[in-house]
Design an enzyme around this catalytic site. Sequence first.
Site, PDB file in Angstrom:
ATOM      1  N   ASP A 294       1.766  -5.306   3.491  1.00  0.00           N
ATOM      2  CA  ASP A 294       0.979  -4.760   4.603  1.00  0.00           C
ATOM      3  C   ASP A 294       0.775  -5.762   5.731  1.00  0.00           C
ATOM      4  OD1 ASP A 294       0.592  -2.135   3.978  1.00  0.00           O
ATOM      5  OD2 ASP A 294      -1.328  -2.434   2.951  1.00  0.00           O
TER       6      ASP A 294
ATOM      7  N   ASP B 279       0.730   0.549  -4.554  1.00  0.00           N
ATOM      8  CA  ASP B 279      -0.098   0.685  -3.355  1.00  0.00           C
ATOM      9  C   ASP B 279      -1.006   1.911  -3.462  1.00  0.00           C
ATOM     10  OD1 ASP B 279      -0.962   0.165  -0.793  1.00  0.00           O
ATOM     11  OD2 ASP B 279       0.741   1.133   0.199  1.00  0.00           O
TER      12      ASP B 279
ATOM     13  N   LYS C  70      -0.092  -4.877   9.309  1.00  0.00           N
ATOM     14  CA  LYS C  70      -1.405  -4.346   9.733  1.00  0.00           C
ATOM     15  C   LYS C  70      -2.102  -5.293  10.704  1.00  0.00           C
ATOM     16  CE  LYS C  70      -2.438  -1.016   6.173  1.00  0.00           C
ATOM     17  NZ  LYS C  70      -3.165  -0.724   4.942  1.00  0.00           N
TER      18      LYS C  70
HETATM   19 FE   LIG Z   1       1.120  -0.106   3.720  1.00  0.00          FE
END
Ligand SMILES: [Fe+2]
Length: 389
Positions: A244, A325, A247
């Site tokens: 991630d 996830d 992000k």
């Molecule tokens: Fe993700």
Amino acid sequence: MRPPREEPTLGRDELLELFSARLMQSYEETYSLFRILRLLACAPDPMQQIRLVCTNVQQVLPFGWVAAVFRSDVNVVPQLRGKVVLTGEAAQQNELEMALRRACASLRGNEWTKVLIPGGHELADLSGGEVVCDPITFDDQVVGLLVAGSKRTENGEIASPEMQFLDAVAEFIGTFHENAARFVEQRAMSIGTIEALTAAIDAKDPYTCGHSERVALLARQIALAMGLDEAEADRIRTAGIVHDVGKIGVPESVLCKPGKLTDQEFAAIKLHPEIGHRILRGVVLLEHTLPGVLHHHERFDGKGYPHRLSGEAIPLQARIIGIADTFDAMSSSRSYRPALPREKVMAEIVRCSGSQFDPKVVQAFLKVDLAEYDQILSRQTAQASRAAA
Ligand SMILES: [Fe+2]
């Protein structure tokens, strides 16, 4: 010590022949040393490299077996720590391997090349003849031994050029080990930096604190449950840590929004796999994580993003991270809902097998022992509540 041997007197022709034979042997040895150097510079797996080196030594020197054995100390690189590579034909292979381990464990700091003779050392007894033993050093410490025995000549005695050759190879292995150790160090530093970075991203939203660490743990466990080897499982773990990272490019107001996202906000979040891919594309040590970063939101039925890949066209790394996830997202509290009960989460994962998830990865996931995950989750949840209080 071996008693000195009397050399026979030779005529001029015999001397010439002997000289030519030695010259030819020297040429082959020098050429082999270059070949070994090249081997140590290019193959990607340390164990495979050491095996190739031992095989090459055996091709040029008349030994029945050649071995490299490494100590179990922490200063030995993990891939070689406590390992024995034995090539060729040894009569009592298991016993020899154990004796090699003992010889390596008993090494002191200032070892030098030794010729072991029957009656004087168990390695020579097991081999049934002289054995040459060369220390492999790193940072002035002995990390292993290069050993050769069962010489295929009439008297089986080890000659000085052979010892010099083995000396040079042991030096090369020492240098190779040093490079491998520096690489491991550099990699650990890079991963440490990335871990700190992802932890900082997770911390933007108290509800996702520790998410990447937990996804990484689960992804590694799923990979192992699928029968992948430790090295591949470790690569998938790293991909889990960084999955991630993109992000960082999504506004905090969107990431941490407690209510329902607008279409525009959701579109901004959906960009994070591609942003992450762009960020990590230039990081050589993390190149292997790119498939997981880019494709962890693809779905098995092709309805995911960013590329709408389906089935096995989605890299395995991404299919594994996808389940880890989603499982973690459902198992931890979010700003808009509390954590879901375990039975509900498991039922949802099974329900989505074949649509969102690869059924084979779901089967592997169901075999994972979640005790360690639960421990980490409860510790991180307690930390987050303390920080919020
Ligand atoms: Fe993700």
